[in-house]
Design a protein around this motif. Structure first.
Motif, PDB file in Angstrom:
ATOM      1  N   SER A  58       2.628  18.721  -3.569  1.00 41.75           N
ATOM      2  CA  SER A  58       1.791  17.550  -3.299  1.00 41.75           C
ATOM      3  C   SER A  58       0.341  17.811  -3.710  1.00 41.75           C
ATOM      4  O   SER A  58      -0.330  16.910  -4.217  1.00 41.75           O
ATOM      5  N   GLY A  63       2.141   8.235  -2.465  1.00 39.34           N
ATOM      6  CA  GLY A  63       3.279   9.153  -2.551  1.00 39.34           C
ATOM      7  C   GLY A  63       2.880  10.580  -2.227  1.00 39.34           C
ATOM      8  O   GLY A  63       3.581  11.280  -1.483  1.00 39.34           O
ATOM      9  N   TYR A 116       2.113  10.903   1.655  1.00 37.82           N
ATOM     10  CA  TYR A 116       3.311  10.945   2.491  1.00 37.82           C
ATOM     11  C   TYR A 116       4.116  12.223   2.270  1.00 37.82           C
ATOM     12  O   TYR A 116       4.741  12.739   3.205  1.00 37.82           O
ATOM     13  N   GLN A 117       4.103  12.742   1.073  1.00 34.00           N
ATOM     14  CA  GLN A 117       4.779  14.016   0.828  1.00 34.00           C
ATOM     15  C   GLN A 117       4.105  15.119   1.631  1.00 34.00           C
ATOM     16  O   GLN A 117       4.783  15.940   2.255  1.00 34.00           O
ATOM     17  N   SER A 147       8.591   9.215  -1.838  1.00 31.92           N
ATOM     18  CA  SER A 147       7.500   9.661  -2.709  1.00 31.92           C
ATOM     19  C   SER A 147       7.938   9.699  -4.168  1.00 31.92           C
ATOM     20  O   SER A 147       7.177   9.302  -5.056  1.00 31.92           O
TER      21      SER A 147
END
Length: 133
Positions: free
Chosen positions: A16, A42, A45-46, A82
């Motif tokens: 990430s 994405g 949230y990852q 994601s």
């Protein structure tokens, strides 16, 4: 299982950061601000769920069965949520139209919610003991 979850969490966290830097630098000149914001969602949230998995791996009162269920839901959820966001945000850079997989994003989101729900249920059902936390 604990080591597997820890390694996965660290790997997802590292990726990430790499994707966040890639988005901020390499994609900045080829995507619109809206697409970059989507891409960053994405990444965010990852990372949230990489940290979540670190907790799941180290929370001792959690049974192995529940730990495995939460891990599976979270990893598949991250990949679908994601992953689909990354593809949708960069759709303009490819010849394949990733909009046809747009339905995968909410499925991944649901799996992420379920992973948190299973942890919530486990914590809620634990008897009040100072040693549980």
């Amino acid at each position: 299982m604990e080591k597997k979850i820890l390694l996965t969490a660290v790997f997802l966290g590292m990726v990430s950061i790499i994707l966040g830097a890639f988005g901020a630098h390499a994609l900045k000149s080829v995507l619109t601000s809206e697409q970059l914001t989507t891409f960053e969602t994405g990444v965010r949230y990852q990372m949230y769920h990489a940290l979540f998995l670190l907790f799941v791996a180290t929370y001792k009162p959690l049974s192995e069965k529940k730990r495995k269920t939460i891990f599976t839901l979270a990893v598949i959820g991250i990949a679908l949520f994601s992953g689909s966001i990354y593809l949708l945000a960069t759709n303009s850079l490819t010849s394949f139209d990733f909009k046809i997989i747009g339905f995968i994003t909410p499925v991944g989101g649901l799996l992420l919610i379920l992973s948190w729900f299973f942890l919530f249920i486990d914590l809620f059902n634990k008897k009040s003991q100072n040693s549980s936390f």
